[in-house]
Motif scaffolding. Sequence first.
Motif, short mmCIF file in Angstrom:
data_model
loop_
_atom_site.label_atom_id
_atom_site.label_comp_id
_atom_site.label_asym_id
_atom_site.label_seq_id
_atom_site.Cartn_x
_atom_site.Cartn_y
_atom_site.Cartn_z
N MET A 1 0.65 -1.00 0.01
CA MET A 1 -0.04 -0.13 -0.04
C MET A 1 0.60 1.31 0.01
O MET A 1 0.43 2.15 -0.51
CB MET A 1 -0.91 0.07 0.99
CG MET A 1 -2.09 -1.07 1.27
SD MET A 1 -3.05 -0.91 2.60
CE MET A 1 -4.18 0.20 2.14
N THR A 2 2.08 1.21 0.46
CA THR A 2 2.93 2.66 0.57
C THR A 2 3.92 2.47 -0.46
O THR A 2 4.26 3.73 -0.69
CB THR A 2 3.55 2.39 1.95
OG1 THR A 2 4.31 1.35 2.23
CG2 THR A 2 2.67 2.66 3.06
N SER A 3 4.08 1.44 -1.21
CA SER A 3 5.14 1.53 -2.23
C SER A 3 4.73 1.67 -3.61
O SER A 3 5.16 2.60 -4.29
CB SER A 3 6.06 0.26 -2.34
OG SER A 3 5.51 -0.84 -2.57
N TRP A 4 3.80 1.03 -3.90
CA TRP A 4 3.05 1.12 -5.45
C TRP A 4 2.70 2.40 -5.98
O TRP A 4 3.16 2.92 -6.89
CB TRP A 4 1.93 0.05 -5.41
CG TRP A 4 1.78 -0.10 -7.00
CD1 TRP A 4 2.12 -0.49 -8.08
CD2 TRP A 4 0.52 0.88 -7.74
NE1 TRP A 4 1.65 -0.47 -9.20
CE2 TRP A 4 0.70 0.65 -8.96
CE3 TRP A 4 -0.19 1.67 -7.27
CZ2 TRP A 4 -0.18 1.26 -10.00
CZ3 TRP A 4 -1.49 2.34 -8.01
CH2 TRP A 4 -1.07 1.84 -9.42
N PRO A 5 1.80 3.22 -4.99
CA PRO A 5 1.68 4.60 -5.26
C PRO A 5 2.72 5.46 -5.79
O PRO A 5 2.65 6.46 -6.44
CB PRO A 5 0.68 5.00 -4.27
CG PRO A 5 0.16 3.90 -3.53
CD PRO A 5 1.23 2.86 -3.72
N LEU B 1 8.74 10.93 -2.00
CA LEU B 1 9.86 11.86 -1.78
C LEU B 1 9.55 12.95 -0.97
O LEU B 1 10.37 13.57 -0.41
CB LEU B 1 10.35 12.68 -2.99
CG LEU B 1 11.32 11.70 -3.88
CD1 LEU B 1 11.51 12.37 -5.14
CD2 LEU B 1 12.42 10.94 -3.26
N GLY B 2 8.26 12.90 -0.35
CA GLY B 2 7.78 13.88 0.63
C GLY B 2 7.47 15.04 0.14
O GLY B 2 7.23 16.20 0.68
N ALA C 1 5.00 12.45 -5.17
CA ALA C 1 3.73 12.24 -4.64
C ALA C 1 3.20 10.94 -4.95
O ALA C 1 3.38 10.64 -6.16
CB ALA C 1 3.02 13.50 -4.68
N PRO C 2 2.12 10.48 -4.30
CA PRO C 2 1.33 9.28 -4.57
C PRO C 2 0.65 9.43 -5.94
O PRO C 2 0.19 10.79 -6.16
CB PRO C 2 0.49 8.99 -3.60
CG PRO C 2 1.09 9.62 -2.31
CD PRO C 2 1.91 11.02 -2.69
N ILE C 3 0.34 8.55 -6.73
CA ILE C 3 -0.56 8.86 -7.99
C ILE C 3 -1.83 9.28 -7.21
O ILE C 3 -2.25 9.04 -6.24
CB ILE C 3 -0.84 7.32 -8.49
CG1 ILE C 3 0.50 6.86 -8.99
CG2 ILE C 3 -1.70 7.58 -9.72
CD1 ILE C 3 0.38 5.47 -9.46
N ALA C 4 -2.30 10.23 -8.16
CA ALA C 4 -3.49 10.99 -7.90
C ALA C 4 -4.74 9.76 -7.69
O ALA C 4 -4.89 8.86 -8.32
CB ALA C 4 -4.17 11.70 -8.93
N GLY C 5 -5.59 10.12 -6.40
CA GLY C 5 -6.43 8.90 -5.97
C GLY C 5 -5.99 7.88 -5.26
O GLY C 5 -6.63 7.22 -4.61
N TYR D 1 5.99 4.00 -6.76
CA TYR D 1 6.83 3.48 -7.63
C TYR D 1 6.10 2.77 -8.63
O TYR D 1 6.17 1.63 -8.91
CB TYR D 1 7.62 2.75 -6.95
CG TYR D 1 8.64 3.21 -5.73
CD1 TYR D 1 9.95 3.62 -6.29
CD2 TYR D 1 8.48 3.21 -4.51
CE1 TYR D 1 10.80 4.30 -5.56
CE2 TYR D 1 9.21 3.71 -3.73
CZ TYR D 1 10.29 4.34 -4.10
OH TYR D 1 11.21 5.07 -3.17
N PRO D 2 5.10 3.23 -9.33
CA PRO D 2 4.41 2.56 -10.35
C PRO D 2 5.14 2.09 -11.57
O PRO D 2 4.86 1.13 -12.25
CB PRO D 2 3.19 3.45 -10.64
CG PRO D 2 3.73 4.97 -10.59
CD PRO D 2 4.85 4.56 -9.23
#
Length: 143
Positions: free
Chosen positions: A40-44, A142-143, A54-58, A46-47
Amino acid sequence: MKGEHHPAPHRNKLSSWTASVLLYTGPLAWVLQICVGEMMTSWPCYPDMDRRTAPIAGYEWTWLGAIVVLALCALAACVAGLLGWRKFREVRDEREGGHEALLEIGHGRTRFISLWAAYLGLGFALATLVTLVAFILVPPCLG
């Protein structure tokens, strides 16, 4: 009485099913939170091959979702540990003598299993909560 010489006279107080659940809940909850939390924390972030800032939108909810899974797994492990401790207190007088003497003759199995269920449950609950420190200190992506 026939059961007097059985190595586990309190065996009727801890079924095999209950012992298995109490022994395996803590470790399995820890593995579950590690695997699900990593997913849950890596894929958004590192897709693809490149790291995102930043995580992928959504998918911003995944960080909080991983913390919820962690909390539920820590709770499950803690409950298993506390139930193991409760069962240990119920059967701790299974045989006379300390653990050194009982190890030699193999008596007190129910006491042994319930004590290890308490250790494993509470230990893995603590290990799971240590992972929470990483979620708090390490920024998503990356924060």
